[in-house]
Design an enzyme around this catalytic site. Structure first.
Site, PDB file in Angstrom:
ATOM      1  N   ASP A  15       7.056  19.097   8.205  1.00  0.00           N
ATOM      2  CA  ASP A  15       6.241  20.343   8.021  1.00  0.00           C
ATOM      3  C   ASP A  15       5.022  19.910   9.027  1.00  0.00           C
ATOM      4  OD1 ASP A  15       4.945  18.086   7.239  1.00  0.00           O
ATOM      5  OD2 ASP A  15       4.246  18.635   5.100  1.00  0.00           O
ATOM      6  N   VAL A  18       8.233   8.997   8.209  1.00  0.00           N
ATOM      7  CA  VAL A  18       9.026   8.725   9.574  1.00  0.00           C
ATOM      8  C   VAL A  18       7.867   8.714  10.579  1.00  0.00           C
ATOM      9  CG1 VAL A  18      10.484   9.509  11.624  1.00  0.00           C
ATOM     10  CG2 VAL A  18      11.066   9.650   8.964  1.00  0.00           C
ATOM     11  N   PHE A  53       3.838  18.775  13.246  1.00  0.00           N
ATOM     12  CA  PHE A  53       4.174  18.806  14.838  1.00  0.00           C
ATOM     13  C   PHE A  53       4.387  17.330  15.178  1.00  0.00           C
ATOM     14  CE2 PHE A  53       3.049  23.348  14.848  1.00  0.00           C
ATOM     15  CZ  PHE A  53       3.960  23.780  15.472  1.00  0.00           C
ATOM     16  N   CYS A  75      14.565  20.596  25.984  1.00  0.00           N
ATOM     17  CA  CYS A  75      14.038  19.896  24.786  1.00  0.00           C
ATOM     18  C   CYS A  75      12.735  20.539  24.330  1.00  0.00           C
ATOM     19  CB  CYS A  75      13.771  18.327  25.084  1.00  0.00           C
ATOM     20  SG  CYS A  75      12.309  18.034  25.976  1.00  0.00           S
ATOM     21  N   ARG A  88      38.400  25.944   0.810  1.00  0.00           N
ATOM     22  CA  ARG A  88      37.906  27.119   1.115  1.00  0.00           C
ATOM     23  C   ARG A  88      37.207  27.048   2.506  1.00  0.00           C
ATOM     24  NH1 ARG A  88      39.935  27.777  -2.761  1.00  0.00           N
ATOM     25  NH2 ARG A  88      39.692  29.297  -4.564  1.00  0.00           N
ATOM     26  N   ALA A 103      11.204  22.218   1.753  1.00  0.00           N
ATOM     27  CA  ALA A 103      11.805  23.555   1.664  1.00  0.00           C
ATOM     28  C   ALA A 103      13.193  23.499   2.445  1.00  0.00           C
ATOM     29  CB  ALA A 103      11.007  24.813   1.634  1.00  0.00           C
ATOM     30  N   CYS A 148       2.242  26.446   5.788  1.00  0.00           N
ATOM     31  CA  CYS A 148       2.849  27.232   4.464  1.00  0.00           C
ATOM     32  C   CYS A 148       1.819  27.328   3.514  1.00  0.00           C
ATOM     33  CB  CYS A 148       4.063  26.551   4.022  1.00  0.00           C
ATOM     34  SG  CYS A 148       5.513  26.835   5.089  1.00  0.00           S
TER      35      CYS A 148
HETATM   36 ZN    ZN Z   1      12.376  18.694  27.922  1.00  0.00          ZN
END
Ligand code: ZN
Length: 341
Positions: free
Chosen positions: A129, A109, A131, A170, A11, A38, A187
């Site tokens: 989750d 990370v 910044f 960016c 498909r 999530a 959240c």
């Molecule tokens: Zn930039």
């Protein structure tokens, strides 16, 4: 290829946007999903079913009962056993599609491992989750010339933006610095609707497929969607020619390698979380956000916060001591969950 494989993508192959060549291209592609909460769960499931060649997933957290409302790869047994999200996700994804490569890592990370984790990926999806990690991803992706797709979801709304090095703005062109810890709802303090997450992850995956197939969206900008009101907006943004990251090549979040966020406090069964720059917390505003989700008390210069999943002592400069744990990653997650960075 056996007959099962032949039917599996039928498909999708007949879609003019994909075709047999596109399907073959997807089978050769590697996508790195950073964070398997999530957003990451939806992204990973859609890409596994679409026949992506290789998925790399990183998440530092364990499955909890409160995840099951929206983190579609996890089941009750995963929460009961507190298994790592990386492990639970890999098991489920391999059951969905055993013909693709799934590499699932129970890691945080950070500046130390981000460059090597991203190096061989064709594209990066934001499932984080916080910044701190997003600005780090932005630095590494711009440095490596790698496309990534930002998303954030809160309540019933969310935002999605592709960041295509050399083609558009960016993250720092649009928001030069991350918000201060505690300055934005999360959240865990404001709630989140699972259908809002599904929409944002679907947008991210669609953009990812387009980029991988060599037909990225012509306009670069930010999708803003509120699923409750049914509103869908697209805001076009231009590259900032003064951007410290993509214009000037200062990778400040990646290069802050000497900054250690967390220190296990020996003999105290506590972990200290220290944001890389000092901030001035508005305790009154923070109290109003945290009170609905736990107990808050202040004594002198400190604020104590206790929720079902942990407790911490918060200092006015954004530092916190997460008590009753020596697990640095868990402490970092708890901090991110309630202070939003
Ligand atoms: Zn930039």
């Amino acid at each position: 290829m056996n007959s099962t494989d032949n039917n599996r993508y039928a498909r999708q192959r007949i879609l003019p946007e994909i075709g047999a060549n596109g399907q073959a291209k997807l089978a050769q592609s590697t996508v790195f999903i950073v964070g398997c909460g999530a957003l990451g769960c939806f992204q990973a499931e859609l890409l596994a079913r679409a026949g992506l060649g290789r998925l790399r997933i990183a998440d530092r957290d364990l499955v909890e009962w409160s995840n099951l409302q929206r983190q579609v790869l996890f089941e009750e047994s995963d929460a009961a056993a507190s298994v790592s999200k990386a492990e639970a996700a890999a098991r489920r994804l391999r059951a969905i599609n055993s013909t693709i490569g799934v590499e699932s890592l129970a890691v945080d990370v950070t500046t130390r491992n981000a460059e090597s984790l991203l190096a061989d990926a064709d594209l990066v999806l934001d499932g984080t989750d916080n910044f701190e990690t997003r600005y780090l991803l932005n630095d590494v992706c711009i440095k490596q010339g790698k496309p990534w797709v930002y998303a954030g979801v809160i309540g019933t709304m969310g935002m999605v933006m592709p960041i295509l090095p050399g083609r558009g703005p960016c993250l720092r062109c649009i928001v030069p610095s991350p918000p201060d810890p505690g300055a934005t709802p999360t959240c865990d303090t404001a709630g989140v609707l699972n259908s809002a997450v599904a929409v944002m992850a679907s947008l991210q995956v669609t953009i990812a497929l387009r980029v991988l197939l060599g037909s990225p969206p012509a306009d670069t900008g930010l999708f803003y969607v509120d699923v409750w009101n049914g509103s869908f907006e697209f805001m076009k943004f231009q590259k900032d020619d003064q951007c410290p990251c993509c214009a000037k090549g200062n990778f400040e979040f990646l290069d802050a390698r000497q900054v250690s966020w967390t220190t296990s406090l020996c003999g105290r069964n506590s972990v200290q979380v220290n944001p890389p720059r000092s901030v001035e917390l508005d305790f009154e505003a923070l109290r109003q956000r945290l009170e609905p989700v736990g107990s808050v008390s202040s004594s002198g210069l400190l604020m104590r916060f206790k929720a079902d999943d942990g407790e911490m002592i918060i200092f006015p400069d954004g530092r916190a001591i997460v008590t009753n744990t020596t697990d640095v990653a868990r402490a970092r997650t708890f901090y991110a969950r309630y202070l939003g960075i």
